[in-house]
Design a protein around this motif. Structure first.
Motif, PDB file in Angstrom:
ATOM      1  N   GLN A  39      23.082  25.787  59.870  1.00 32.68           N
ATOM      2  CA  GLN A  39      24.628  25.660  59.373  1.00 32.68           C
ATOM      3  C   GLN A  39      25.278  26.681  59.511  1.00 32.68           C
ATOM      4  OE1 GLN A  39      23.996  24.123  55.383  1.00 32.68           O
ATOM      5  NE2 GLN A  39      23.388  22.314  55.862  1.00 32.68           N
ATOM      6  N   THR A  40      24.671  28.075  59.569  1.00 30.96           N
ATOM      7  CA  THR A  40      25.232  29.247  59.722  1.00 30.96           C
ATOM      8  C   THR A  40      24.686  30.053  60.961  1.00 30.96           C
ATOM      9  OG1 THR A  40      24.076  30.279  58.130  1.00 30.96           O
ATOM     10  CG2 THR A  40      25.985  29.472  57.371  1.00 30.96           C
ATOM     11  N   PRO A  41      24.861  29.501  62.056  1.00 26.91           N
ATOM     12  CA  PRO A  41      24.027  30.038  63.352  1.00 26.91           C
ATOM     13  C   PRO A  41      24.482  31.685  63.660  1.00 26.91           C
ATOM     14  CG  PRO A  41      25.670  28.572  64.005  1.00 26.91           C
ATOM     15  CD  PRO A  41      25.620  28.492  62.716  1.00 26.91           C
ATOM     16  N   PRO A  42      23.715  32.499  63.920  1.00 24.18           N
ATOM     17  CA  PRO A  42      23.954  33.916  64.374  1.00 24.18           C
ATOM     18  C   PRO A  42      24.757  33.994  65.636  1.00 24.18           C
ATOM     19  CG  PRO A  42      21.605  33.428  64.222  1.00 24.18           C
ATOM     20  CD  PRO A  42      22.035  32.269  63.727  1.00 24.18           C
ATOM     21  N   ILE A  43      25.639  34.827  65.623  1.00 23.73           N
ATOM     22  CA  ILE A  43      26.195  35.264  66.923  1.00 23.73           C
ATOM     23  C   ILE A  43      25.675  36.557  67.517  1.00 23.73           C
ATOM     24  CG2 ILE A  43      28.491  35.395  67.921  1.00 23.73           C
ATOM     25  CD1 ILE A  43      29.667  33.604  65.892  1.00 23.73           C
ATOM     26  N   PHE A  44      25.762  37.453  66.599  1.00 19.11           N
ATOM     27  CA  PHE A  44      25.426  39.015  67.061  1.00 19.11           C
ATOM     28  C   PHE A  44      24.600  39.466  66.117  1.00 19.11           C
ATOM     29  CE2 PHE A  44      29.908  38.981  69.231  1.00 19.11           C
ATOM     30  CZ  PHE A  44      29.371  38.770  70.423  1.00 19.11           C
TER      31      PHE A  44
END
Length: 203
Positions: A46-51
């Motif tokens: 639900q809160t995917p990492p981007i960096f």
């Protein structure tokens, strides 16, 4: 008394007991560990990492909004607005950079497709790029707001994924592009009355 019926009941009870013991012994079915793992995976999805990078290794930070670009460069412990030599708003730039280095989306867009115009990402409205000492760079492009105004669409140029991030990141980026310099140190209030000179005593 029918001994065959009694023996049959006893045999059935024994078989049932063995089955229950076996299921418990080998933990067939969802265990607490499995449930916890599934919950953790669901939360991460639900809160995917981007960096994920080390913000202390950043040598330059570039922000763009429309046709206006601001670049700040690290000189020692200070951030300087490029081409001006003026000190940058250190606390605001540092805050934005720390958030970018550990950025997570509020959610990912399912099956975003290839039409980026629907997200305002065909020609990104804004972008933030961090340049690291090893030559790598991390760029985030920002598009329009979601239909229900719950976030801002974003993506990285080298991946097909589209994310929704908090509006606050875009708001802070816009503010720093507009005024990247360190605010002046407050001085005496303008218009404050000046005390009259002390009269010199008569000789």
């Amino acid at each position: 008394m029918n001994y065959r019926v009694t023996i049959g009941f006893i045999a059935a009870a024994l078989v049932l007991g063995v089955l229950v013991f076996g299921l418990d012994r080998f933990q067939v079915g969802p265990t607490q560990a499995n449930i916890a793992a599934a919950t953790s995976t669901s939360g991460a999805a639900q809160t995917p990492p981007i960096f994920q990078f080390d913000d202390t290794q950043v040598t330059a930070f570039e922000l763009r909004m429309g046709d206006k670009t601001v670049r700040v460069e690290k000189q020692g412990d200070n951030w300087i607005v490029a081409n001006t030599g003026e000190p940058a708003n250190r606390s605001s730039f540092t805050s934005l950079l720390v958030r970018l280095s550990n950025l997570k989306a509020t959610r990912g867009v399912d099956n975003p497709g290839t039409d980026l115009a629907q997200y305002g990402l065909d020609v990104p409205k804004e972008s933030a790029t961090a340049y690291l000492t090893d030559g790598t760079r991390y760029q985030l492009d920002l598009g329009g707001k979601t239909p229900v105004q719950t976030g801002t669409y974003a993506r990285t140029p080298d991946a097909p994924d589209v994310y929704v991030i908090a509006d606050q990141f875009a708001t802070d980026l816009e503010r720093l592009v507009t005024e990247p310099r360190e605010p002046p140190t407050p001085g005496p209030l303008s218009g404050s009355p000046v005390p009259p000179p002390t009269p010199t005593p008569a000789a």
